[in-house]
Design an enzyme around this catalytic site. Structure first.
Site, short mmCIF file in Angstrom:
data_model
loop_
_atom_site.label_atom_id
_atom_site.label_comp_id
_atom_site.label_asym_id
_atom_site.label_seq_id
_atom_site.Cartn_x
_atom_site.Cartn_y
_atom_site.Cartn_z
N ARG A 107 0.85 -1.20 0.00
CA ARG A 107 0.00 0.00 0.00
C ARG A 107 0.88 1.24 0.00
O ARG A 107 1.80 1.35 0.82
CB ARG A 107 -0.85 0.05 1.28
CG ARG A 107 -1.92 -0.98 1.35
CD ARG A 107 -2.95 -0.63 2.39
NE ARG A 107 -2.44 -0.31 3.70
CZ ARG A 107 -3.17 0.09 4.71
NH1 ARG A 107 -4.48 0.26 4.56
NH2 ARG A 107 -2.66 0.35 5.88
N THR A 111 -1.41 7.44 -0.20
CA THR A 111 -2.74 7.31 -0.82
C THR A 111 -3.48 6.06 -0.36
O THR A 111 -4.69 5.94 -0.58
CB THR A 111 -2.58 7.22 -2.35
OG1 THR A 111 -1.86 6.00 -2.64
CG2 THR A 111 -1.81 8.40 -2.91
N ASP A 203 1.15 -3.89 12.03
CA ASP A 203 1.52 -4.23 10.66
C ASP A 203 1.81 -5.74 10.59
O ASP A 203 2.81 -6.21 11.14
CB ASP A 203 2.75 -3.41 10.24
CG ASP A 203 3.07 -3.60 8.77
OD1 ASP A 203 3.09 -2.61 8.04
OD2 ASP A 203 3.29 -4.77 8.34
N ASP A 206 5.27 -6.83 9.11
CA ASP A 206 6.40 -6.58 10.01
C ASP A 206 6.40 -7.57 11.18
O ASP A 206 7.45 -8.05 11.59
CB ASP A 206 6.33 -5.15 10.56
CG ASP A 206 6.76 -4.12 9.51
OD1 ASP A 206 7.49 -4.51 8.57
OD2 ASP A 206 6.37 -2.96 9.63
C1 PRP Z 1 -1.07 -4.95 4.22
C2 PRP Z 1 -1.91 -6.20 4.28
C3 PRP Z 1 -2.77 -6.10 3.05
C4 PRP Z 1 -3.01 -4.60 2.96
C5 PRP Z 1 -4.39 -4.33 3.48
O1 PRP Z 1 -0.04 -5.09 3.35
O2 PRP Z 1 -1.15 -7.39 4.34
O3 PRP Z 1 -2.15 -6.59 1.87
O4 PRP Z 1 -2.02 -3.98 3.79
O5 PRP Z 1 -4.72 -3.00 3.32
P1 PRP Z 1 -5.86 -2.51 2.32
O6 PRP Z 1 -7.06 -3.37 2.58
O7 PRP Z 1 -6.06 -1.08 2.75
O8 PRP Z 1 -5.36 -2.62 0.93
P2 PRP Z 1 1.10 -3.96 3.17
O9 PRP Z 1 0.72 -3.03 2.09
O10 PRP Z 1 1.41 -3.37 4.50
O11 PRP Z 1 2.33 -4.79 2.61
P3 PRP Z 1 3.27 -5.89 3.35
O12 PRP Z 1 2.43 -7.13 3.55
O13 PRP Z 1 4.36 -6.10 2.37
O14 PRP Z 1 3.74 -5.32 4.65
N1 URA Z 2 -2.12 -3.67 6.95
C1 URA Z 2 -1.67 -4.14 8.14
O1 URA Z 2 -0.69 -4.89 8.18
N2 URA Z 2 -2.29 -3.75 9.27
C2 URA Z 2 -3.37 -2.94 9.25
O2 URA Z 2 -3.91 -2.64 10.33
C3 URA Z 2 -3.82 -2.46 8.00
C4 URA Z 2 -3.19 -2.85 6.87
#
Ligand code: PRP
Ligand code: URA
Length: 212
Positions: A107, A111, A203, A206
């Protein structure tokens, strides 16, 4: 939140118990990873309750009997990188032959729009039950982008499995894709101003991979 025919929310106390530990900021990476896997396995049980089956004859030590087994090449999972990777073993515990595709998305921090950076899907995925795996459903942007990719690829039986969801994310997916079955382990209250789920677990990527 409105009720949607295509959304299943788990109310099971064993799942609730595991999620309570998962949320705790003092739960370390090893336990976090194991809990994500266990919760996913419990959810898989319900998500695949209509998996296609076939009849086979089995010889017990006493006699031959007709039995029911699953059709092994009928399922694919597609984890959304990174955090969805933590759910793959949970499905494989119950359905070891599920093929695995990968969709890479993150994400944009400003935005909150999903940015795709990788996509590799198994041959023949369009004929399988395809389960998108991602522990978090926040705005729903990533889930919608993953569903679009699979639809373009010809998939018609798409399911989405999330551990924690915000109401806005569920509404977005459920209304835009009434044909997609959505499985949520726990529905949370809302998003904060940075698009994080409250109370949530932080997160997920993480916490799974120890990157912060
Ligand atoms: C997180 C999560 C989803 C997304 C959800 O990923 O694992 O893929 O955010 O958010 P949304 O419903 O608003 O799209 P992130 O973008 O943090 O990537 P990562 O798994 O690589 O940390
Ligand atoms: N992605 C995450 O990992 N945690 C949240 O709370 C939202 C999006």
């Amino acid at each position: 939140m409105k009720e949607y025919k295509n959304v299943t929310i788990f109310e099971h106390p064993l799942i609730r118990h595991k999620i309570a530990i998962l949320r705790n900021k003092d739960t370390g990476t090893k336990d976090f990873r194991e809990l994500v896997e266990e919760i996913t396995a419990l959810m898989t049980f319900e998500c695949l309750k209509d998996v296609p089956t076939r009849k086979v004859m089995v010889a017990t030590p006493l006699e031959k009997t007709e039995q029911t087994i699953v059709i092994e090449n009928s399922v694919a999972v597609v984890p959304v990188l990174r955090a969805g990777l933590g759910m793959v073993n949970g499905v494989h515990r119950l359905f070891p032959t599920a093929k695995v595709g990968h969709i890479g998305m993150y994400r944009d921090e400003e935005t909150l729009e999903p940015k795709e950076y990788y996509c590799k899907l198994p041959d023949g995925i369009e004929d399988k039950i395809t389960i998108i795996l991602d522990p978090m459903l926040a705005t729903g942007g990533s889930a919608c982008a993953a569903i679009e990719l699979l639809k373009k690829r010809g998939c018609s039986d798409i399911r989405l499995m999330n551990i924690i969801a915000a109401p806005v994310g569920v509404e977005t997916v459920a209304e835009k894709y009434p044909d997609v079955k959505v499985f949520i382990a726990c529905m949370d209250r809302q998003l904060n101003e940075h698009g994080y789920i409250l109370p949530g677990l932080g997160d997920a990527g993480d916490r799974l991979f120890g990157t912060k």
